[in-house]
Design a protein around this motif. Structure first.
Motif, PDB file in Angstrom:
ATOM      1  N   PRO A  46      59.615  93.133   9.816  1.00  0.00           N
ATOM      2  CA  PRO A  46      59.383  91.682   9.853  1.00  0.00           C
ATOM      3  C   PRO A  46      60.246  90.984  10.896  1.00  0.00           C
ATOM      4  O   PRO A  46      60.038  89.803  11.181  1.00  0.00           O
ATOM      5  N   LYS A  47      61.193  91.704  11.485  1.00  0.00           N
ATOM      6  CA  LYS A  47      62.088  91.084  12.448  1.00  0.00           C
ATOM      7  C   LYS A  47      61.339  90.617  13.695  1.00  0.00           C
ATOM      8  O   LYS A  47      61.662  89.572  14.265  1.00  0.00           O
ATOM      9  N   THR A  48      60.328  91.391  14.124  1.00  0.00           N
ATOM     10  CA  THR A  48      59.632  91.043  15.368  1.00  0.00           C
ATOM     11  C   THR A  48      58.959  89.676  15.301  1.00  0.00           C
ATOM     12  O   THR A  48      59.210  88.823  16.168  1.00  0.00           O
ATOM     13  N   PRO A  49      58.101  89.394  14.322  1.00  0.00           N
ATOM     14  CA  PRO A  49      57.473  88.067  14.309  1.00  0.00           C
ATOM     15  C   PRO A  49      58.459  86.932  14.055  1.00  0.00           C
ATOM     16  O   PRO A  49      58.216  85.793  14.475  1.00  0.00           O
ATOM     17  N   ILE A  50      59.575  87.218  13.366  1.00  0.00           N
ATOM     18  CA  ILE A  50      60.528  86.158  13.031  1.00  0.00           C
ATOM     19  C   ILE A  50      61.570  85.971  14.130  1.00  0.00           C
ATOM     20  O   ILE A  50      61.823  84.856  14.594  1.00  0.00           O
ATOM     21  N   HIS A  51      62.163  87.066  14.566  1.00  0.00           N
ATOM     22  CA  HIS A  51      63.301  86.997  15.482  1.00  0.00           C
ATOM     23  C   HIS A  51      62.891  87.110  16.951  1.00  0.00           C
ATOM     24  O   HIS A  51      63.616  86.670  17.839  1.00  0.00           O
ATOM     25  N   ASP A  52      61.713  87.723  17.194  1.00  0.00           N
ATOM     26  CA  ASP A  52      61.230  87.905  18.565  1.00  0.00           C
ATOM     27  C   ASP A  52      59.830  87.318  18.703  1.00  0.00           C
ATOM     28  O   ASP A  52      58.856  88.034  18.956  1.00  0.00           O
ATOM     29  N   LYS A  54      58.263  85.641  20.976  1.00  0.00           N
ATOM     30  CA  LYS A  54      57.534  85.811  22.239  1.00  0.00           C
ATOM     31  C   LYS A  54      56.831  87.164  22.268  1.00  0.00           C
ATOM     32  O   LYS A  54      55.690  87.269  22.736  1.00  0.00           O
ATOM     33  N   ILE A  55      57.513  88.181  21.769  1.00  0.00           N
ATOM     34  CA  ILE A  55      56.891  89.515  21.712  1.00  0.00           C
ATOM     35  C   ILE A  55      55.719  89.501  20.746  1.00  0.00           C
ATOM     36  O   ILE A  55      54.644  90.036  21.039  1.00  0.00           O
ATOM     37  N   PHE A  56      55.903  88.855  19.600  1.00  0.00           N
ATOM     38  CA  PHE A  56      54.828  88.817  18.606  1.00  0.00           C
ATOM     39  C   PHE A  56      53.625  88.039  19.135  1.00  0.00           C
ATOM     40  O   PHE A  56      52.469  88.433  18.894  1.00  0.00           O
ATOM     41  N   GLN A  57      53.874  86.956  19.844  1.00  0.00           N
ATOM     42  CA  GLN A  57      52.765  86.195  20.419  1.00  0.00           C
ATOM     43  C   GLN A  57      52.014  87.028  21.457  1.00  0.00           C
ATOM     44  O   GLN A  57      50.792  86.890  21.611  1.00  0.00           O
ATOM     45  N   ARG A  58      52.738  87.891  22.154  1.00  0.00           N
ATOM     46  CA  ARG A  58      52.062  88.784  23.112  1.00  0.00           C
ATOM     47  C   ARG A  58      51.119  89.726  22.371  1.00  0.00           C
ATOM     48  O   ARG A  58      50.020  90.025  22.846  1.00  0.00           O
ATOM     49  N   ASP A 128      51.513  82.956   8.039  1.00  0.00           N
ATOM     50  CA  ASP A 128      50.084  82.793   8.342  1.00  0.00           C
ATOM     51  C   ASP A 128      49.692  83.647   9.544  1.00  0.00           C
ATOM     52  O   ASP A 128      48.615  84.267   9.555  1.00  0.00           O
ATOM     53  N   GLU A 129      50.545  83.674  10.563  1.00  0.00           N
ATOM     54  CA  GLU A 129      50.247  84.469  11.757  1.00  0.00           C
ATOM     55  C   GLU A 129      50.241  85.968  11.442  1.00  0.00           C
ATOM     56  O   GLU A 129      49.383  86.704  11.941  1.00  0.00           O
ATOM     57  N   ILE A 130      51.190  86.405  10.634  1.00  0.00           N
ATOM     58  CA  ILE A 130      51.214  87.819  10.245  1.00  0.00           C
ATOM     59  C   ILE A 130      49.952  88.179   9.488  1.00  0.00           C
ATOM     60  O   ILE A 130      49.269  89.169   9.801  1.00  0.00           O
ATOM     61  N   HIS A 131      49.616  87.381   8.498  1.00  0.00           N
ATOM     62  CA  HIS A 131      48.418  87.661   7.703  1.00  0.00           C
ATOM     63  C   HIS A 131      47.169  87.592   8.577  1.00  0.00           C
ATOM     64  O   HIS A 131      46.250  88.424   8.438  1.00  0.00           O
ATOM     65  N   GLY A 132      47.125  86.615   9.484  1.00  0.00           N
ATOM     66  CA  GLY A 132      45.963  86.489  10.362  1.00  0.00           C
ATOM     67  C   GLY A 132      45.797  87.693  11.265  1.00  0.00           C
ATOM     68  O   GLY A 132      44.675  88.192  11.459  1.00  0.00           O
ATOM     69  N   LEU A 133      46.891  88.202  11.833  1.00  0.00           N
ATOM     70  CA  LEU A 133      46.817  89.373  12.696  1.00  0.00           C
ATOM     71  C   LEU A 133      46.336  90.596  11.919  1.00  0.00           C
ATOM     72  O   LEU A 133      45.487  91.359  12.399  1.00  0.00           O
TER      73      LEU A 133
END
Length: 507
Positions: A46-52, A54-58, A128-133
């Motif tokens: 869970p660190k990537t969507p929360i802490h990073d 920009k990477i998660f948006q990529r 929401d973004e995690i669930h959507g992905l």
């Protein structure tokens, strides 16, 4: 060899000095187990969507990434691990704590030497973004909840988890929940101890939160690692046993645990396909299933890899040679009654299906073939659970029509997974005489440049790769007459579909 009432007989022999054949018998009358389509599943932190972000948006915008993840669907996509125990849920970013100690003034903190006293703030937008992905890629979210936060009397401060699960329910999200991560190791990571009996009460509370219909798995036991000393191994087994005796399995839908082959060691390429190393998984499964009361038929390997975290050397963990452990793990876990196996990680510099540039590693391509060639039925192979084997064979009912495969299969077809660990001898599979008119589809995987540490893999001599940078290939088999033996070169693996096998277990 000939068929009998006990099922199909396949003869396996390999070129050794004595020229002695090693026969294998596959029972095709009935499956010994049924695996769901979600059997091969995914893992992320869970660190990537929360802490990073920009990477998660990529990831969210990458057509290549979305295509690759869909190629392994349907699956559970786990967001969990040790870092999940640092997650705090907030509705708005403005409400996020700036550091872990702000999350709960009366809670017990973490070890700052390991995690820097951080708090990972999960807002409704990020959730929401995690669930959507996950749903966009045709997968199911498996989310690991924080049960580290404790009141001074040792009881769980559950209000934050209640808020998250309540929000998820209000949004109508389909989420499978985990609680905690390797609780027997909390003192090492967080300088706190959660007794197994208290953990049972935590699961009781979570079950009351989410209701009877939501899927909950636990207790996320750290594997009883054969590498560790006897005292530590016994302690982990004892922790799990106390959780079971205390009634923990009554509140979960599946008993879940974690497994890695190696911890804190310097490895060689030969270690990655050592028969002794592969046997460690059987030892771990035996311990887990012997302790479990059997309230549930489901066992989940909810986090698994070849080498633990920081000790992973990608020359071994991400190259062709990593495929021996992964393919063997899938075969053994299915045969031993596991319904889910999560690979850790989906994207990583080491141990990932995808590298940080989002290009697939050999274990991705193994998983891609497994997803699209292996159906639900698991068939028993005599001797496949014996230790110290150098040739492994697993049998499954074949997945029927699939767009990833050039051609379609019919009910009754059988998929063989063959792994040859021998350094210098070929493995040969001879089909029984009554199948001499059948046809074999060969999907033989070899390393690029004949180098076991290659990051590329060849399917029947042709490199597996994306088309136009984001389109998955349609895989094509090499046709082989069943009158000829299947020959597997040394230190390679492959899939073999027996067309027109008419296996009763698969009809």
């Amino acid at each position: 060899m000939m068929s009998s009432a006990s099922g199909l007989f396949f003869s396996l022999s390999f070129l050794i000095f004595t020229c002695r054949a090693l026969p294998l018998v596959i029972d095709t009358n009935k499956p010994v187990f049924l695996i769901p389509r979600h059997f091969l599943s995914l893992g992320s932190s869970p660190k990537t969507p929360i802490h990073d972000p920009k990477i998660f948006q990529r990831f969210l915008r990458s057509g290549r990434f979305l295509s690759l993840v869909r190629g392994l669907s349907p699956a559970y996509w786990r967001f969990g691990g040790t870092e999940s125990q640092l997650v705090t849920f907030r509705h708005k970013e403005a409400d996020c704590p700036q550091k872990d100690s702000d999350a709960k003034s009366d809670a017990i903190g973490v070890d700052p030497d390991e995690f820097g006293n951080i708090s990972l703030c999960l807002t409704t937008r990020i959730f929401d973004e995690i669930h959507g992905l996950v749903t966009r890629t045709n997968n199911t979210l498996l989310f690991d909840l924080n049960n580290r936060v404790r009141w001074r009397n040792g009881s769980w401060d559950d209000q934050n988890v209640w808020q998250l699960t309540n929000y998820s329910r209000a949004m109508g999200y389909n989420v499978t929940w985990q609680l905690g991560n390797e609780p027997s190791t909390y003192f090492h990571h967080f300088k706190i101890t959660v007794e197994p009996e208290q953990l049972v009460e935590d699961f009781r509370t979570l079950r009351n939160f989410v209701g009877p219909k939501q899927v909950v798995i636990g207790p996320e036991m750290c594997d009883p690692d054969p590498n560790r000393n006897l005292q530590e191994k016994s302690s982990r087994k004892s922790y799990f046993k106390r959780w079971v005796i205390g009634g923990g399995e009554e509140f979960v839908n599946a008993t879940s645990w974690h497994f890695y082959y190696y911890h804190k060691v310097h490895l060689t390429v030969c270690d990655m396909y050592s028969p002794g190393a592969l046997d460690k998984l059987l030892e771990g499964i035996d311990i887990i299933q012997s302790v479990s009361k059997g309230h549930h038929t489901d066992y989940w390997l909810s986090e698994s890899g070849n080498v633990i975290g920081r000790y992973a050397d990608r020359r071994f963990t991400d190259s062709y040679v990593a495929g021996f452990m992964w393919l063997h793990k899938l075969g053994i876990a299915a045969r031993m009654g596991h319904t889910v196996v999560c690979h850790e990680n989906l994207v990583s510099l080491s141990r990932g299906f995808l590298d940080p540039s989002l290009y697939p590693q050999p274990t991705y391509w193994i998983s891609y073939l497994f997803k699209h060639l292996v159906g639900n039925g698991v068939l028993n192979v005599d001797g496949q659970l014996e230790k110290a084997r150098t040739v492994h064979m697993f049998a499954f009912c074949t997945l029927l029509s699939d767009s990833a495969v050039n051609g379609s299969y019919e009910a009754g077809d059988v998929t063989l997974v063959v792994i040859n660990l021998q350094k210098h001898e070929e493995a040969t599979v001879d089909l029984p005489t009554h199948l001499l008119n059948a046809e074999v589809d060969v999907y033989h995987l070899t390393p690029g440049n004949n180098n076991l540490t290659s990051y590329s893999v060849l399917l029947n001599g042709k490199k597996l790769e994306l088309r136009d940078d984001h389109q998955l290939p349609v895989v094509t088999a090499v046709k082989q007459d069943a009158s000829k033996p299947i020959t597997l070169p040394p230190v390679t693996y492959g899939f073999y579909v027996i067309r027109n096998a008419k296996a009763a277990a698969c009809l």
